[in-house]
Enzyme design. Structure first.
Site, PDB file in Angstrom:
ATOM      1  N   TYR A  77       9.772   3.945 -28.719  1.00  0.00           N
ATOM      2  CA  TYR A  77      10.487   5.197 -28.955  1.00  0.00           C
ATOM      3  C   TYR A  77       9.614   6.402 -28.621  1.00  0.00           C
ATOM      4  CZ  TYR A  77      12.994   9.007 -31.184  1.00  0.00           C
ATOM      5  OH  TYR A  77      13.642  10.180 -31.402  1.00  0.00           O
ATOM      6  N   SER A 100      48.608  34.815 -13.619  1.00  0.00           N
ATOM      7  CA  SER A 100      47.571  35.786 -13.292  1.00  0.00           C
ATOM      8  C   SER A 100      47.857  37.076 -14.046  1.00  0.00           C
ATOM      9  CB  SER A 100      47.579  36.036 -11.782  1.00  0.00           C
ATOM     10  OG  SER A 100      47.030  37.299 -11.491  1.00  0.00           O
ATOM     11  N   HIS A 122      40.992  12.309   7.091  1.00  0.00           N
ATOM     12  CA  HIS A 122      40.421  13.614   7.488  1.00  0.00           C
ATOM     13  C   HIS A 122      41.344  14.771   7.084  1.00  0.00           C
ATOM     14  CE1 HIS A 122      37.760  11.252  10.192  1.00  0.00           C
ATOM     15  NE2 HIS A 122      38.865  10.543  10.378  1.00  0.00           N
ATOM     16  N   ASN A 135      49.064  29.107 -11.567  1.00  0.00           N
ATOM     17  CA  ASN A 135      47.805  28.476 -11.162  1.00  0.00           C
ATOM     18  C   ASN A 135      47.600  27.103 -11.799  1.00  0.00           C
ATOM     19  OD1 ASN A 135      47.064  30.724  -9.602  1.00  0.00           O
ATOM     20  ND2 ASN A 135      46.248  31.768 -11.400  1.00  0.00           N
ATOM     21  N   LYS A 191      52.052  34.459  -9.533  1.00  0.00           N
ATOM     22  CA  LYS A 191      51.144  33.318  -9.549  1.00  0.00           C
ATOM     23  C   LYS A 191      51.435  32.288 -10.634  1.00  0.00           C
ATOM     24  CE  LYS A 191      47.206  33.441  -7.890  1.00  0.00           C
ATOM     25  NZ  LYS A 191      46.605  32.571  -6.878  1.00  0.00           N
ATOM     26  N   GLU A 218      42.073  22.079 -11.991  1.00  0.00           N
ATOM     27  CA  GLU A 218      40.840  22.778 -11.575  1.00  0.00           C
ATOM     28  C   GLU A 218      39.733  22.584 -12.604  1.00  0.00           C
ATOM     29  OE1 GLU A 218      41.861  26.756  -9.209  1.00  0.00           O
ATOM     30  OE2 GLU A 218      43.058  26.533 -10.994  1.00  0.00           O
TER      31      GLU A 218
END
Ligand code: ARG
Length: 461
Positions: free
Chosen positions: A318, A278, A157, A286, A284, A291
């Site tokens: 086909y 950034s 969790h 990143n 920053k 991501e």
């Protein structure tokens, strides 16, 4: 009136927009090598079976070789009016060798041809993907070995659960990647049957030797049923499924790299050359690579869902709908290869912050289960000991300390079975080392996992 190979029964030339809409050449051109090789095997077989002469086969093979050369030199002209790579190659070859080129398409159809090309393409792509997977497994094993002893919090969790070795965590991903490897292997093995010679759908009237072309092209055998051969795209779906599951694993790891590199967790540091900054906030750094890989998982799933949907209502055999298999399959192969290619060096260069991980591992009462197990070994039923430790945790929460920082008197007030020796069971290291049963987080078990993964690499190299 039209130079299309199928123009004979038509009274009007194709509408220009229809021609564009119908064409797949702008994306299926990447199948060119498989198309040429498939054609060479086909015409050689036609000659061996006495369907064309050896001289005819020779000039067709030579023409195909020249077409291949033109494509690789970049001088080949890919034209919308040629519709797809199959017709473009055949047409150019015929331009080069003359009317004899028209004999190449004897005893085959584009329907078996495209199924063949796609199988050959995927077989080669899977080989590359499997290689990358082994490389990534190796990098993870190296990391797990180098960082042996580093302790981190294990979560359920996303709440601190029990301390684990960082190496145990890394080896969990190796298990997933080993399964991915197996799925790609299964899929490649199952797809390794040649549909060539199935014709349009019903087979062919010519006495061809399908075993011969299958063997020449490295297939285990020809497919068994012509109707199935030209209708089947299971091999593409299996590939997309294996890729989706694999990409999901990369996405989960990406998610963790992202949260573990926040200043709040601060467990890892990705190498500068795998991050971006950034344009406005100077501080920053990143984690764009994880991501993007997490993000690209969406398009891989999209390809699987799209393809399943394309296939679901198609009558045999086909249908032109099936031309829609190309872009999702190509895009998925490109995406998974790129994701793995980034992951390998990114994991290799990733640094871990051992002190910070260890510190977090000792927070959140991560050894509470160890105290409960301690009591169980002293004869207290587990349910009761769970309750006792819960009260100790509540007490520690009140005092603002860990359970290992409660005095022996305080601990004894919850159960008189608790003795001084308890402290040697509820440290982070003791907790980790005591989980020594197969598959647990103790060093011995993790080393066993690394050994097995290394053996896996060796067996498959
Ligand atoms: N470009 C077609 C495809 O990708 C090749 C097969 C075409 N066959 C046909 N009968 N129209 O599916």
């Amino acid at each position: 009136m039209s130079d299309k190979p199928w123009a004979g029964r038509f009274k009007l030339p194709t509408n220009k927009f229809v021609e564009e809409f119908n064409a797949s050449i702008h994306f299926d051109k990447r199948l060119y090598k498989y198309d040429v090789n498939g054609s060479i095997a086909h015409v050689r077989m036609l000659a061996a079976c006495g369907i064309v002469t050896d001289e005819e086969a020779d000039s067709i093979v030579e023409g195909l070789g020249n077409v291949l050369q033109e494509i690789e030199d970049g001088t080949f002209e890919f034209r919308t009016e040629d519709e797809d790579i199959h017709m473009a190659v055949e047409k150019r070859m015929t331009e080069l060798v003359g009317p004899v080129g028209g004999k190449l398409h004897t005893a085959r159809s584009r329907n078996d041809q495209v199924a063949l090309d796609m199988r050959m393409y995927l077989r080669a792509e899977i080989e590359i993907i499997r290689g990358y997977l082994l490389e990534l497994i190796k990098v993870l094993c190296d990391k797990a070995e180098a960082e042996m002893g580093a302790v981190m919090p294990g979560y359920t969790h996303l709440q601190t659960a029990q301390p684990i070795l960082f190496s145990h965590y890394i080896m969990a991903y190796c298990q997933m990647l080993k399964r991915d490897y197996g799925r790609f292997t299964d899929c490649a093995e199952r797809m390794n049957l040649s549909p060539l010679g199935s014709g349009a759908l019903a087979g062919t009237t010519f006495p061809i030797d399908r075993d011969r072309t299958a063997e020449a092209l490295g297939f285990d055998a020809p497919t068994e049923n012509s109707l199935d051969s030209v209708s089947d795209r299971d091999f593409a779906l299996e590939f997309l499924s294996a890729a989706s599951i694999c990409q999901m694993h990369l996405s989960r790891l990406s998610e963790e790299l992202i949260i573990y590199s926040t200043s709040e967790f601060d467990f890892i540091e990705l190498s500068d050359d795998f991050c971006t900054g950034s344009s406005i906030m100077p501080q920053k750094k990143n984690p764009d690579m994880p991501e993007l890989i997490r993000g690209k998982t969406g398009r891989v799933y999209g390809s699987l869902m799209g393809m399943l949907t394309t296939m679901k209502g198609l009558p045999l055999a086909y249908n032109k709908d099936m031309q829609e298999d190309k872009e999702p399959v190509f895009d998925t192969a490109d995406t998974i290869k790129a994701s793995l290619k980034i992951f390998i060096p990114m994991m290799e260069k990733m640094q871990i912050k051992r002190e910070k991980m260890r510190e977090s591992a000792s927070l959140g009462f991560s050894t509470a289960t160890d105290l409960a197990d301690y009591l169980v070994r002293k004869g207290v039923p587990f349910r009761q000991s769970h309750h006792i430790v819960g009260s100790a945790v509540a007490k520690a929460l009140d005092k603002g300390c860990d359970i290992s920082e409660l005095t022996i008197e305080e601990l004894k007030s919850f159960s008189n079975r608790i003795d001084e020796d308890v402290y040697s069971y509820i440290t982070v290291d003791a907790s980790v080392n005591s989980r020594a049963a197969k598959g647990g987080t103790a060093e011995k078990s993790v080393k066993e996992q690394i050994d097995n993964a290394r053996k896996f690499i060796e067996d498959n190299s």
